[in-house]
Write a protein that holds these residues in place. Structure first.
Motif, short mmCIF file in Angstrom:
data_model
loop_
_atom_site.label_atom_id
_atom_site.label_comp_id
_atom_site.label_asym_id
_atom_site.label_seq_id
_atom_site.Cartn_x
_atom_site.Cartn_y
_atom_site.Cartn_z
N PHE A 1 0.73 -1.14 0.17
CA PHE A 1 -0.06 -0.35 -0.05
C PHE A 1 0.60 0.79 0.01
CE2 PHE A 1 -2.29 3.13 2.31
CZ PHE A 1 -3.16 3.37 1.47
N THR A 2 1.98 1.40 0.93
CA THR A 2 2.67 2.52 1.04
C THR A 2 3.64 2.91 -0.36
OG1 THR A 2 4.57 1.49 2.08
CG2 THR A 2 2.97 2.34 3.52
N PHE A 3 3.21 1.50 -1.23
CA PHE A 3 4.62 1.12 -2.37
C PHE A 3 4.09 1.96 -3.50
CE2 PHE A 3 5.81 -0.85 -6.50
CZ PHE A 3 6.37 0.20 -6.78
N PHE A 4 2.21 1.59 -3.36
CA PHE A 4 1.68 2.56 -4.21
C PHE A 4 1.37 4.16 -3.83
CE2 PHE A 4 0.08 -1.86 -5.20
CZ PHE A 4 0.81 -1.73 -6.52
N LEU A 5 1.35 4.26 -2.96
CA LEU A 5 1.26 5.95 -2.81
C LEU A 5 3.34 6.09 -3.04
CD1 LEU A 5 0.41 5.87 0.73
CD2 LEU A 5 -0.95 7.09 -1.10
N THR A 6 3.32 5.76 -3.17
CA THR A 6 4.55 6.42 -3.10
C THR A 6 4.94 6.66 -4.83
OG1 THR A 6 6.57 5.05 -1.08
CG2 THR A 6 7.53 6.34 -3.36
N LEU A 7 4.45 5.37 -5.62
CA LEU A 7 4.35 5.75 -6.89
C LEU A 7 3.43 6.62 -7.26
CD1 LEU A 7 3.95 2.49 -8.00
CD2 LEU A 7 6.30 3.40 -8.13
N GLY A 8 2.57 7.25 -6.93
CA GLY A 8 1.85 8.17 -7.58
C GLY A 8 1.88 9.73 -6.63
N PHE A 9 3.16 9.53 -5.79
CA PHE A 9 3.60 11.11 -5.61
C PHE A 9 4.90 11.19 -5.95
CE2 PHE A 9 1.73 10.24 -0.60
CZ PHE A 9 1.37 11.46 -0.66
N SER A 10 4.86 10.01 -6.85
CA SER A 10 6.66 9.84 -6.89
C SER A 10 5.58 10.75 -9.46
CB SER A 10 7.35 9.12 -7.48
OG SER A 10 7.72 9.24 -6.11
N PHE A 11 5.09 9.97 -9.10
CA PHE A 11 4.33 10.52 -10.95
C PHE A 11 3.81 12.34 -10.51
CE2 PHE A 11 0.74 10.57 -13.35
CZ PHE A 11 1.66 10.68 -14.48
N ARG A 12 3.13 12.18 -9.59
CA ARG A 12 2.98 13.56 -9.38
C ARG A 12 3.85 14.46 -9.20
NH1 ARG A 12 -1.79 16.03 -4.26
NH2 ARG A 12 -1.24 18.05 -5.01
N ALA A 13 5.06 14.40 -8.60
CA ALA A 13 5.90 15.36 -8.70
C ALA A 13 6.53 15.48 -10.58
CB ALA A 13 7.45 15.46 -7.07
N LEU A 14 7.05 14.38 -10.63
CA LEU A 14 7.71 14.65 -12.19
C LEU A 14 6.29 14.90 -13.11
CD1 LEU A 14 9.12 13.18 -13.89
CD2 LEU A 14 7.83 11.28 -14.61
N MET A 15 4.69 15.24 -12.94
CA MET A 15 3.80 16.08 -14.05
C MET A 15 4.04 17.38 -13.07
SD MET A 15 3.05 13.87 -16.29
CE MET A 15 4.66 13.47 -16.33
N GLU A 16 4.20 17.65 -12.25
CA GLU A 16 3.64 18.89 -11.74
C GLU A 16 5.54 20.11 -12.09
OE1 GLU A 16 3.69 18.96 -7.70
OE2 GLU A 16 1.32 19.08 -7.16
N SER A 17 6.87 18.89 -12.27
CA SER A 17 7.93 19.67 -12.55
C SER A 17 8.27 19.83 -13.45
CB SER A 17 9.22 19.09 -12.28
OG SER A 17 9.20 17.69 -12.88
N LYS A 18 7.15 19.06 -14.60
CA LYS A 18 7.40 19.18 -16.21
C LYS A 18 6.48 20.21 -16.36
CE LYS A 18 7.09 16.56 -20.16
NZ LYS A 18 7.37 14.74 -20.62
N TYR A 19 5.49 20.22 -15.97
CA TYR A 19 4.12 21.40 -16.91
C TYR A 19 4.25 22.57 -15.42
CZ TYR A 19 3.29 17.65 -19.57
OH TYR A 19 3.73 16.24 -20.53
N ILE A 20 3.91 22.38 -14.27
CA ILE A 20 4.19 23.79 -13.64
C ILE A 20 5.18 24.35 -12.85
CG2 ILE A 20 1.33 23.80 -14.16
CD1 ILE A 20 1.12 22.65 -11.17
N ARG A 21 6.51 24.22 -13.58
CA ARG A 21 7.98 24.35 -12.83
C ARG A 21 7.45 25.43 -11.91
NH1 ARG A 21 11.72 21.53 -12.31
NH2 ARG A 21 13.50 22.04 -12.39
N GLU A 22 6.81 26.46 -12.75
CA GLU A 22 7.24 27.84 -11.82
C GLU A 22 6.38 28.21 -10.18
OE1 GLU A 22 3.20 27.66 -14.19
OE2 GLU A 22 5.45 27.64 -14.69
N THR A 23 5.51 27.36 -9.83
CA THR A 23 5.03 27.27 -8.88
C THR A 23 6.29 26.16 -7.40
OG1 THR A 23 3.59 25.15 -8.64
CG2 THR A 23 2.40 27.48 -9.87
#
Length: 58
Positions: free
Chosen positions: A10-32
């Protein structure tokens, strides 16, 4: 499934979710700079996952 023992999957899937979110945020809304918060959440979740794995092994 025995719910009396810690379930690191369960925590592994949470880690994957947070990592994917961080990747997408850094790629598309970096200025925030919100991706830094998501990276911190991913690292914290990864630490808890490793701790649960260590508890399960011992």
């Amino acid at each position: 499934m025995d719910f009396n023992e810690p379930q690191p999957l369960f925590t592994f899937f949470l880690t994957l979710g947070f990592s994917f979110r961080a990747l997408m945020e850094s790629k598309y809304i970096r200025e925030t700079r919100r991706h830094l918060v998501s990276c911190a959440e991913a690292v914290t979740s990864l630490i808890f996952t490793v701790l649960l794995l260590l508890l399960r092994i011992s």
